[in-house]
Design an enzyme around this catalytic site. Structure first.
Site, mmCIF file in Angstrom:
data_model
loop_
_atom_site.group_PDB
_atom_site.id
_atom_site.type_symbol
_atom_site.label_atom_id
_atom_site.label_comp_id
_atom_site.label_asym_id
_atom_site.label_seq_id
_atom_site.Cartn_x
_atom_site.Cartn_y
_atom_site.Cartn_z
ATOM 1 N N CYS A 93 2.287 83.537 54.654
ATOM 2 C CA CYS A 93 2.893 84.850 54.866
ATOM 3 C C CYS A 93 4.392 84.741 55.104
ATOM 4 O O CYS A 93 5.182 85.510 54.554
ATOM 5 C CB CYS A 93 2.210 85.553 56.036
ATOM 6 S SG CYS A 93 2.876 87.191 56.396
ATOM 7 N N CYS A 147 -5.471 87.529 62.672
ATOM 8 C CA CYS A 147 -6.460 88.596 62.546
ATOM 9 C C CYS A 147 -7.219 88.762 63.852
ATOM 10 O O CYS A 147 -7.743 87.790 64.393
ATOM 11 C CB CYS A 147 -7.436 88.273 61.413
ATOM 12 S SG CYS A 147 -8.783 89.449 61.249
#
Length: 360
Positions: free
Chosen positions: A111, A211
């Site tokens: 990311c 997450c």
């Protein structure tokens, strides 16, 4: 640098809504830069009660609101960019594919390189924003090296918060344009500065994972009973799917044994988990692929260290060219536990980030 020159420099800063990026923005404003806030919107899941504590979760609306409040307090513009489609394609799909292949992915590394330092600045320029540097709240540093004739990536001064591990895949252009205002600070100093300036996120908890609430929803796999076996194939127990386990894992195996058991590897084709004792979990060497070197190995010095995980203390290694051009052969001075395929191994020479790669 003169005050007039400072005022001509424009900085785009990635704002997450957390304390680190908030203090980074505060420092840049206080130093006289012209600062622009930018936030990635990546969550496109169903509405649900906020859990927070992660990059991809249903607390994103609150994070964006927090970034907007900070921007108003600092008197800087704030822009939100919808990156959800790219996040799904670049990060979530990669995560699921890697996990179900029996490997251990590094979504935050991917990311940072492709989205936070890649897509976000690109989208900002596409919508007409002009800036000279891109800043974040990472605990890392860059400096110009006379020896290499270019900017290099360095570890953050705080050994407990250094985040250079997550940034090793940045390319030369990204490093040249990166600013890390927190690179010489500790987390304690950052929170104290935020509290002293009345920033509302001064006590906000740190993100613990990419997450919230576990990986089950992302993987979206129905339970599939399988065996937990030892290295000789002897059945030790059962499980509900190999994807619930990662190499090096000790807790949650559900097996009573005289010695603590660790996950040695998983076999997706057989839906099998192989477990063993601590000694069996140790490895003396590994191969890296998809390597990215910021400086040549031969010029980095003979004292190389490596991290297998972001929180790990660097361990002494030897690195040699591998069988293929993009590979490195790594030997540990002492056998290491939890050497997992798919994970990143990052090489250091002192504070200098030499480079790294994906464990094969």
């Amino acid at each position: 640098m003169s005050a007039g020159h400072l005022l001509r420099k424009k900085i785009l800063i990635g704002l997450s809504g957390g304390v680190d990026s908030a203090v980074a923005a505060l420092l840049l404003v206080k130093q006289g830069f012209r600062v622009i806030g930018a936030t990635m919107s990546v969550y496109d899941g169903p509405p649900a009660p906020s859990r927070g504590g992660a990059c991809y979760d249903c607390g994103e609306k609150e994070d964006i609101a927090s970034a907007a409040i900070l921007s108003a307090m600092l008197g800087i513009p704030h822009h939100v960019f919808d990156c959800s489609a790219s996040y799904k394609a670049v990060v979530l799909s990669y995560f699921k594919k890697t996990y179900l292949a029996g490997k251990t992915p590094n979504p935050c590394v991917r990311c940072n390189h492709l989205l936070k330092f890649g897509l976000l600045p690109s989208l900002a320029r596409e919508c007409g924003l002009d800036f000279d540097f891109f800043a974040t709240g990472h605990y890392a540093r860059t400096e110009f090296s006379q020896h290499y004739g270019r900017h290099v990536l360095l570890r953050g001064r705080d050994p407990h918060k250094d985040q250079s591990y997550f940034l090793y895949r940045l390319n030369r252009s990204q490093i040249n344009s990166a600013l890390f205002p927190l690179g010489n600070m500790t987390k304690k100093e950052v929170r104290a500065l935020a509290a002293g300036h009345g920033l509302p996120m001064h006590a906000k908890p740190d993100s613990q994972d990419f997450c919230a609430g576990g990986y089950a929803a992302l993987l979206n796999m129905p339970d599939s009973p399988g065996k937990i076996v030892d290295s000789d194939g002897l059945e030790l127990g059962t499980h509900a799917g190999f994807w619930h386990f990662t190499p090096g894992q000790r807790k949650g195996l559900g097996i009573a044994a005289k010695k603590p058991l660790y996950v040695l590897r998983v076999n997706p084709a057989r839906n099998e988990v192989v477990a063993g004792d601590y000694e069996e979990s140790l490895q003396q060497d590994c191969t890296l692929e998809y390597t990215r070197l910021h400086v040549p190995l031969e010029t980095a010095g003979h004292s190389l260290a490596a991290r297998l995980r972001s929180s790990q203390r660097p361990v002494t290694v030897t690195a040699l060219p591998g069988a293929a051009a993009s590979q490195l052969s790594i030997s540990f001075a002492e056998p290491q536990q939890g050497v997992a395929a798919g994970q990143s191994l990052v090489l250091y020479c002192g504070d200098l980030v030499v480079g790294g790669g994906i464990i094969r």
